[in-house]
Structures are given as C-alpha cells and as structure tokens.
Design a protein around this motif. Structure first.
Motif, PDB file in Angstrom:
ATOM      1  N   ILE A  63       0.846  -1.208   0.000  1.00  0.00           N
ATOM      2  CA  ILE A  63       0.000   0.000   0.000  1.00  0.00           C
ATOM      3  C   ILE A  63       0.874   1.247   0.000  1.00  0.00           C
ATOM      4  O   ILE A  63       0.595   2.216  -0.721  1.00  0.00           O
ATOM      5  CB  ILE A  63      -0.967  -0.025   1.208  1.00  0.00           C
ATOM      6  CG1 ILE A  63      -2.015  -1.127   1.012  1.00  0.00           C
ATOM      7  CG2 ILE A  63      -1.647   1.327   1.392  1.00  0.00           C
ATOM      8  CD1 ILE A  63      -2.914  -1.342   2.219  1.00  0.00           C
ATOM      9  N   ALA A  64       1.961   1.226   0.754  1.00  0.00           N
ATOM     10  CA  ALA A  64       2.876   2.376   0.784  1.00  0.00           C
ATOM     11  C   ALA A  64       3.499   2.603  -0.586  1.00  0.00           C
ATOM     12  O   ALA A  64       3.615   3.742  -1.059  1.00  0.00           O
ATOM     13  CB  ALA A  64       3.945   2.172   1.840  1.00  0.00           C
ATOM     14  N   ILE A  65       3.924   1.536  -1.273  1.00  0.00           N
ATOM     15  CA  ILE A  65       4.502   1.651  -2.622  1.00  0.00           C
ATOM     16  C   ILE A  65       3.449   2.138  -3.613  1.00  0.00           C
ATOM     17  O   ILE A  65       3.725   2.970  -4.476  1.00  0.00           O
ATOM     18  CB  ILE A  65       5.127   0.305  -3.057  1.00  0.00           C
ATOM     19  CG1 ILE A  65       6.373   0.019  -2.208  1.00  0.00           C
ATOM     20  CG2 ILE A  65       5.484   0.334  -4.530  1.00  0.00           C
ATOM     21  CD1 ILE A  65       7.009  -1.308  -2.470  1.00  0.00           C
ATOM     22  N   ALA A  66       2.218   1.676  -3.501  1.00  0.00           N
ATOM     23  CA  ALA A  66       1.147   2.111  -4.396  1.00  0.00           C
ATOM     24  C   ALA A  66       0.896   3.613  -4.227  1.00  0.00           C
ATOM     25  O   ALA A  66       0.673   4.333  -5.213  1.00  0.00           O
ATOM     26  CB  ALA A  66      -0.117   1.315  -4.134  1.00  0.00           C
ATOM     27  N   PHE A  67       0.908   4.115  -3.021  1.00  0.00           N
ATOM     28  CA  PHE A  67       0.699   5.543  -2.794  1.00  0.00           C
ATOM     29  C   PHE A  67       1.862   6.386  -3.312  1.00  0.00           C
ATOM     30  O   PHE A  67       1.672   7.540  -3.681  1.00  0.00           O
ATOM     31  CB  PHE A  67       0.470   5.828  -1.298  1.00  0.00           C
ATOM     32  CG  PHE A  67      -0.950   5.653  -0.877  1.00  0.00           C
ATOM     33  CD1 PHE A  67      -1.942   6.490  -1.361  1.00  0.00           C
ATOM     34  CD2 PHE A  67      -1.303   4.636   0.000  1.00  0.00           C
ATOM     35  CE1 PHE A  67      -3.254   6.332  -0.967  1.00  0.00           C
ATOM     36  CE2 PHE A  67      -2.610   4.475   0.400  1.00  0.00           C
ATOM     37  CZ  PHE A  67      -3.598   5.322  -0.092  1.00  0.00           C
ATOM     38  N   LEU A  68       3.057   5.824  -3.348  1.00  0.00           N
ATOM     39  CA  LEU A  68       4.197   6.564  -3.897  1.00  0.00           C
ATOM     40  C   LEU A  68       4.024   6.828  -5.392  1.00  0.00           C
ATOM     41  O   LEU A  68       4.402   7.876  -5.905  1.00  0.00           O
ATOM     42  CB  LEU A  68       5.507   5.801  -3.651  1.00  0.00           C
ATOM     43  CG  LEU A  68       6.054   5.834  -2.233  1.00  0.00           C
ATOM     44  CD1 LEU A  68       7.294   4.944  -2.141  1.00  0.00           C
ATOM     45  CD2 LEU A  68       6.427   7.269  -1.864  1.00  0.00           C
ATOM     46  N   PHE A  69       3.485   5.865  -6.122  1.00  0.00           N
ATOM     47  CA  PHE A  69       3.354   5.983  -7.565  1.00  0.00           C
ATOM     48  C   PHE A  69       1.986   6.519  -8.009  1.00  0.00           C
ATOM     49  O   PHE A  69       1.782   6.746  -9.192  1.00  0.00           O
ATOM     50  CB  PHE A  69       3.638   4.630  -8.231  1.00  0.00           C
ATOM     51  CG  PHE A  69       5.068   4.207  -8.080  1.00  0.00           C
ATOM     52  CD1 PHE A  69       6.064   4.861  -8.760  1.00  0.00           C
ATOM     53  CD2 PHE A  69       5.412   3.161  -7.229  1.00  0.00           C
ATOM     54  CE1 PHE A  69       7.381   4.490  -8.619  1.00  0.00           C
ATOM     55  CE2 PHE A  69       6.715   2.772  -7.085  1.00  0.00           C
ATOM     56  CZ  PHE A  69       7.710   3.438  -7.788  1.00  0.00           C
TER      57      PHE A  69
END
Length: 181
Positions: free
Chosen positions: A13-19
């Motif tokens: 979820i953290a990686i998805a919010f970064l992109f």
C-alpha cells in the motif's frame, strides 16, 4: 503468519501511494496592480537641456511600475524636423509602455504637416513616429480625405499603407471650381 501478511500488505500500500498521482489544483490570485502615483487634472513636462520636448495634459494620470495610464489626455510632442512645430495626440484613454502608446476611443493625431488622423484605436511609437491600427480611420490633409482600415503610417517620411481605402482629392479646374474624384 498473519503479522507478516499484514506487514507485506502495508508495504504494498505504501509503494502504491508513492506511484499514485493526484491532480494538484493551482490557486491563482487575481492580483490587480495598484498605481504607484495618481494625479488628477495634471500637466506633465518632459524637460531636457535643449528645452521642453513634450507636454502631457490629462484628467487622470496613473503611474504603475512598468506603465502609465492617462484618461482624457492630450500629448504635445516637439517636432524633430521643425523646432517650432508640434505633433498632437489626444484620446479618451492612453496607455504608455516604454516608447509605445496604446490609444483608445476618440483619437485625434495631428502632425506638423497638417495631417489629421481620426480613429478609435491606435498604436503609436513616440521615438520612431510610426502609427498602426486595425480599425477604421479617416485622414485629412488640406481638402483631401483618406479613409480605410488597418493603417500603417510613418510620419517621418510621410508614408501610409492601408486596406479597403477610399480617398477624395479635390482638384481645381481652369474656372477655379473644385471637383471631387
């Protein structure tokens, strides 16, 4: 085992919010420039070591950081050819940016050669003495009348260009009667 899945889920979820790109709204302020100086019923002079080059009379004058705005104004500019003659410009609104004048409404330009230009919008350069517009105009010289649209006029060399022109020249015949062409 449930804790590792939970940590992996948080990581994804953290990686998805970064992109993930969001639309950013830019806020534009409607900042209106206020005049630095305001005059009412003013007369301004441009004085050099050789004398007075121009006189500007106006009902209202607003001086901004990069421009000047005049309401119901008349500008008298000393001629470069003949020191005893002047060019006169009058209009309801004049905006001056550097050496360019942008004139609007009830414009009358009179040159030292007795040429009178009347129009509703005009761009005039004080240094080069060149005028242009894209609206209808009327030029009068002696008894001759020149009408048209989209004027380019160089008052230094008495050169004019325009579109959709119509001119009337009054000629005298041997009996001294005036004819219109």
């Amino acid at each position: 085992m449930g804790i590792t899945r939970f940590i992996y889920l948080l990581f994804f979820i953290a990686i998805a919010f970064l992109f993930y790109k969001t639309d950013t709204k830019e806020v534009y302020s409607t900042k209106v420039e206020k005049p630095l100086v305001t005059f009412k019923d003013s007369v301004m002079y441009d004085i050099t070591t050789k004398g007075v080059n121009q006189v500007i009379q106006s009902q209202y004058a607003y001086i901004f950081k990069r421009s000047e705005e005049l309401k119901n104004a008349t500008i008298l500019i000393k001629s470069k050819k003949d020191l005893n003659s002047v060019n006169t410009i009058s209009a309801d609104q004049i905006t001056k940016v550097n050496d360019n004048l942008y004139l609007n409404n009830n414009i009358v330009l009179e040159t030292e050669d007795q040429v009178t230009l009347k129009t509703e919008e005009l761009e005039y350069n004080i240094k080069t003495l060149k005028a242009r517009n894209n609206s209808a105009f009327t030029i009068t010289k002696d008894t001759n009348i020149f009408n048209g649209v989209s004027l380019y006029m160089d008052t230094n060399i008495n050169h004019m260009k325009a579109n959709k022109i119509n001119f009337r020249i009054k000629l005298k015949d041997k009996n001294e009667t005036i004819k219109t062409l």
